[in-house]
Design an enzyme around this catalytic site. Structure first.
Site, PDB file in Angstrom:
ATOM      1  CE1 TYR A  11      74.077  26.217 -21.756  1.00  0.00           C
ATOM      2  CE2 TYR A  11      72.817  25.781 -19.758  1.00  0.00           C
ATOM      3  CZ  TYR A  11      72.930  25.752 -21.134  1.00  0.00           C
ATOM      4  OH  TYR A  11      71.899  25.264 -21.888  1.00  0.00           O
ATOM      5  CD  GLU A  45      72.206  26.227 -25.028  1.00  0.00           C
ATOM      6  OE1 GLU A  45      72.139  25.101 -24.563  1.00  0.00           O
ATOM      7  OE2 GLU A  45      72.750  26.475 -26.115  1.00  0.00           O
TER       8      GLU A  45
END
Lengths: 290, 400
Positions: free
Chosen positions: B120, B208
């Protein structure tokens, strides 16, 4: 005494000829504020009885200036602060809402190591009742007194003022630090100044649920050797939908803290935390300052 | 402002970040054609385009035969149109949508990419420093938010310099954190710096990539992308502004935005009109403490134009859930008399069929009260938030 500004503070207004600026600066002058000059791109030599300069640099060449109030639009704030910083003006108050966040990142970098302290953006400003009104406060509700107010929620600042009036105490200086995600000066430095101010006997701190400025204030307050009492309120028990995005960011960058956590942190630092704005006057009265 | 995944990926590709080949489709047949175009053979990824996360574990409401999953892997081309039909024109409900879910009007069809590993990457602005801050974690998908709550040590946080490439020491820290050896240094550096430039150039508030994949050739690929931009900076980015999907936004929110106001919905029945975020929060809290809930709040901020204020008030008064209106204004920049004139103009147009309590304080307060008294509208006045709420609730209960 007071903090940041009093009747001797020589004030420049950047963007003085705008409609809103004219309305509010006139009120400030009528209220006793020592406005000495203005800047404007319009070619005119005088406005509201004060001389107009093309730039901040021009103005400081001609007269000493202690503080500048920015009535320029949001997108011009970065450049206006740069001018004030380069002219080494000690205090800049920026009123406009809607300054881009990235501009604030650059502005914070400019302010670092400079001689300039910035209040705002998106703030009603700084007011020392009957002495100096650097901003847009409804001056008719302010009374000289012994309570300092630091607020992160523009309009709730006025609510805080009314509460100090209800307690019969009035205000020493009122500072709106600004509603935006990033502000020039957070609670901490102002708390330090208020603690050193003879006239201020206690503080009202008004916070919001949206970031960690309140936690930072608590850390500072807990460590202060000589504390004056602080009555604290944090708005946002019920968050509207749509607040989710910013929340996720904060959770990721700092870990989760609910508004209850926030209140507890403030309370643990020694502040007196109230659940409603309308409880502030009683909490102030309970301090027995009169 | 948010954009869709496919738009965010187009942006990343422009900035030189690798993304899977893909295309957008509005019908099942089109989805099949796009699939054949992006890859000669499967598998493909079918991804519902809504602006909310946790799509993978989401489900479709209504008549879908196969309701599970807003992100699906399809191996055979003959199944592709069928799977797309399960998504298109159906409502997807995920952990991050409300119970109503979001209507899926388009799907993104991508070539499936085989990767060795996932992780991530988030880029956000940490206001306490303040600085753009990199967030790295091996925990991916919606579990990342849970980790944020409970296991802070599983997220690496690195504030980065605004105007410089990411520092060597930080690159090394990330490699160590992800247990990647030195041979990945250049690829990671390249990927993160391109992300950083995207973030800065476009006035992003959040990017993101959840997850990033590491390919066999050690390159990094963005398998998903979420971007949020600063509304206040969109004057610099007309091209991004054009990407706004009006179907994703509440129409009242959009209308308010057009007038420069901020509108938010809650699940009660009192409509609030205030100036200022903090005042909105306080008003909502006071209403709740008296046993009621707000239906919506309109923040007219420092509005200075009577017609715009009237338009804003109409947004609240025409909301069918609103059974009472509370106007709570503490005017500094905003002058009370303009609010009064706005109230009059709005009620003239849409009438006043529900109780309205007005609390005005600050600049030009007396003038405003005089104007409102003269209209003889059935407006109730109050001196503070508590009193205003009490009076409104009392009036609403009488009306019941």
């Amino acid at each position: 005494m007071s903090i940041l500004a009093d009747r001797k503070t020589r004030v420049l207004v950047q963007g003085i000829t705008g409609i809103q600026a004219s309305f509010h600066v006139k009120r400030s002058i009528d209220n006793g504020t020592n406005v000495v000059a203005g800047t404007s791109p319009q070619r005119q030599s005088e406005h509201l009885g004060v001389p107009i300069f093309e730039s901040v640099a021009d103005a400081v060449k001609n007269m000493p200036i202690d503080a500048s109030v920015l009535f320029v639009p949001a997108r011009a704030v970065k450049q206006a602060v740069r001018e004030a910083v380069e002219a080494k003006i000690g205090l800049v108050v920026s009123i406009a809402q809607g300054v881009p966040v990235h501009d604030m990142l650059e502005i914070k970098a400019m302010l670092k190591g400079s001689e300039t302290m910035m209040i705002g953006p998106n703030t009603p400003g700084v007011i020392t009742p009957q002495e100096a009104r650097l901003g847009i406060f409804p001056e008719n509700i302010h009374h000289k007194g012994c309570i300092g107010i630091i607020s992160r929620a523009s309009t709730l600042t006025y609510e805080g003022v009314l509460e100090t009036n209800a307690a019969g105490l009035g205000q020493s200086t009122v500072v709106g630090i600004g509603d935006d995600m990033i502000v020039g000066t957070d609670f901490r430095e102002l708390m330090v100044q208020f603690m050193a101010d003879d006239e201020t006997k206690a503080l009202v701190l008004i916070g919001k649920a949206d970031n960690v400025y309140e936690q930072l204030a608590a850390e500072t307050y807990a460590k202060m050797p000589n504390k004056k009492p602080i009555i604290a309120f944090v708005a946002g028990e019920t968050l509207p939908f749509g607040a989710n995005m910013g929340y996720a960011i904060d959770i990721l960058s700092h870990g989760f803290s609910s508004i209850q956590d926030k209140k507890k942190i403030l309370s643990d630092s020694g502040m007196i935390v109230v659940d409603k704005m309308s409880q502030i006057h009683q909490a102030l009265a309970d301090l027995g300052l009169k | 402002m948010n954009i869709h995944e496919y738009q965010a990926k187009q942006i990343l590709a422009q900035y030189g970040i690798e993304v899977p080949a893909g295309g957008i489709a509005y019908t099942p047949a089109e989805a099949k054609r796009v699939a054949q175009k992006v890859s000669a053979r499967g598998p493909w990824m079918l991804k519902a385009q809504i602006q909310a996360g946790a799509r993978h574990s989401g489900y479709f409401a209504g008549n879908s035969v196969n309701p599970k999953g807003g992100i699906r892997q399809v191996t055979q081309i003959r199944n592709l149109a069928y799977e797309a039909a399960q998504m298109l024109n159906n409502t997807l409900i995920t952990e991050q949508t409300d119970a109503k879910g979001r209507l899926v009007s388009k799907v993104y069809v991508e070539a499936f990419k085989q990767v060795k590993r996932f992780f991530y990457v988030g880029m956000v602005i940490d206001s306490s420093i303040p600085a753009i801050t990199l967030l790295i974690s091996e925990v991916i998908d919606q579990d990342i938010l849970k980790v944020g709550f409970t296991q802070q040590d599983k997220i690496l946080r690195l504030p980065i310099e605004y105007d410089k490439p990411i520092a060597n020491a930080q690159i090394k820290a990330i490699l160590d954190f992800l247990s990647l050896d030195k041979s990945y240094d250049d690829y990671l550096r390249d990927f993160l710096n391109k992300l950083r430039v995207t973030f800065i150039n476009l006035d992003a508030q959040m990017i993101e990539i959840n997850p990033v994949g590491i390919l066999r050739n050690k390159k990094f690929i963005a398998l998903d992308a979420k971007m949020n931009f600063d509304d206040n900076a969109m004057f610099r980015h007309p091209d991004i502004l054009r990407m706004q999907d009006e179907y994703e936004e509440d129409p009242r929110y959009l209308k308010a935005q057009r007038y420069g106001f901020y509108y938010s919905e809650l699940d009660g029945n009192i409509g609030c009109i205030v100036n200022g975020d903090g005042l909105a929060l306080e008003t909502i809290d006071v209403i709740r403490s008296q046993g009621y809930k707000a239906a919506c709040a309109l923040n007219v901020k420092g509005g200075v134009d009577k017609d715009r204020i009237a338009a804003g008030i109409k947004i609240i008064m025409t909301n069918p859930r609103v059974e009472g209106v509370l106007i709570n204004i503490l005017g500094g920049f905003l002058r009370c008399n303009l609010v009064a004139e706005g109230i009059i103009a709005a009620t003239r147009e849409v009438g006043l069929n529900v109780p309205m309590v007005v609390r005005l304080e600050g600049t030009n307060k007396e003038e405003a009260k005089t104007i409102l008294h003269e209209t003889k509208l059935p407006i109730i006045f109050a001196e503070n938030t508590n009193e205003a709420t009490e009076k409104l609730i009392k009036e609403m209960e009488v009306n019941d």
